[in-house]
Design a protein around this motif. Structure first.
Motif, PDB file in Angstrom:
ATOM      1  N   ARG A   3       0.740  15.514  52.388  1.00 48.90           N
ATOM      2  CA  ARG A   3       1.917  14.909  51.765  1.00 48.90           C
ATOM      3  C   ARG A   3       2.149  15.532  50.409  1.00 48.90           C
ATOM      4  N   THR A   7       3.606   8.410  45.540  1.00 53.25           N
ATOM      5  CA  THR A   7       3.909   7.130  46.164  1.00 53.25           C
ATOM      6  C   THR A   7       4.689   6.289  45.169  1.00 53.25           C
ATOM      7  N   ARG A  36      10.547  10.341  53.061  1.00 47.07           N
ATOM      8  CA  ARG A  36       9.573   9.370  53.559  1.00 47.07           C
ATOM      9  C   ARG A  36       8.533  10.077  54.418  1.00 47.07           C
ATOM     10  N   THR A  37       7.327   9.511  54.395  1.00 41.53           N
ATOM     11  CA  THR A  37       6.277  10.026  55.260  1.00 41.53           C
ATOM     12  C   THR A  37       6.546   9.566  56.683  1.00 41.53           C
ATOM     13  N   THR A  38       5.774  10.069  57.619  1.00 35.73           N
ATOM     14  CA  THR A  38       5.934   9.632  59.004  1.00 35.73           C
ATOM     15  C   THR A  38       5.633   8.147  59.142  1.00 35.73           C
ATOM     16  N   ALA A  39       4.810   7.618  58.227  1.00 35.98           N
ATOM     17  CA  ALA A  39       4.502   6.184  58.241  1.00 35.98           C
ATOM     18  C   ALA A  39       5.576   5.363  57.524  1.00 35.98           C
ATOM     19  N   GLY A  40       6.568   6.021  56.953  1.00 35.47           N
ATOM     20  CA  GLY A  40       7.659   5.313  56.296  1.00 35.47           C
ATOM     21  C   GLY A  40       7.489   5.092  54.811  1.00 35.47           C
ATOM     22  N   TYR A  41       6.416   5.615  54.207  1.00 35.44           N
ATOM     23  CA  TYR A  41       6.217   5.449  52.766  1.00 35.44           C
ATOM     24  C   TYR A  41       7.160   6.364  51.995  1.00 35.44           C
TER      25      TYR A  41
END
Length: 135
Positions: A3, A7, A36-41
């Motif tokens: 990443r 954050t 956004r990350t793949t986790a949505g962050y």
């Protein structure tokens, strides 16, 4: 997957604001949409942190979010927003002056009533207190 970016907590700490403030600024369109990350962050950049710092400083001056958004939009358009900032500062000064005047009016009444209290004799018959009844 590696990443890049910060954050929300890291960006908030770097800018001196809370995570909640970052979310509010994003919802109110003061911050552009973030990657956004793949986790949505959400992931924030150094440029986002600079913008958050600007917003924090503008808020510390008492400027409203709508005005700050206008200033940022002008800057994002490539025009220096200093004339708009001056107008916002003038408007905020006028708001503060009006608030001070609103606070000074009852103070003047209270001071006058208190001065009358010093001039009154305590032995006058009253229902409760003539100072308030005649205010």
């Amino acid at each position: 997957m590696a990443r890049s970016g910060l954050t929300i907590g890291q960006a908030a700490r770097a800018a001196g604001v809370t995570r909640k403030a970052v979310r509010v600024y994003e919802a109110r369109a003061l911050l552009p949409a973030t990657e956004r990350t793949t986790a949505g962050y959400r992931l924030y950049t150094g440029r986002d942190v600079e913008r958050l710092i600007f917003i924090r400083r503008a808020r510390a001056l008492g400027l409203h979010l709508d005005g700050i958004r206008d200033v940022l939009a002008i800057r994002d358009g490539g025009t220096p927003p200093c004339a708009t900032v001056r107008a916002l500062l003038d408007a905020r000064i006028a708001e503060i002056d009006a608030t001070v005047a609103d606070l000074l009016a009852p103070r003047k009444t209270l001071t006058h009533t208190r001065q009358r209290a010093d001039a009154r004799a305590e032995d006058q018959p009253v229902t409760v207190c003539k100072l308030i009844e005649r205010a």
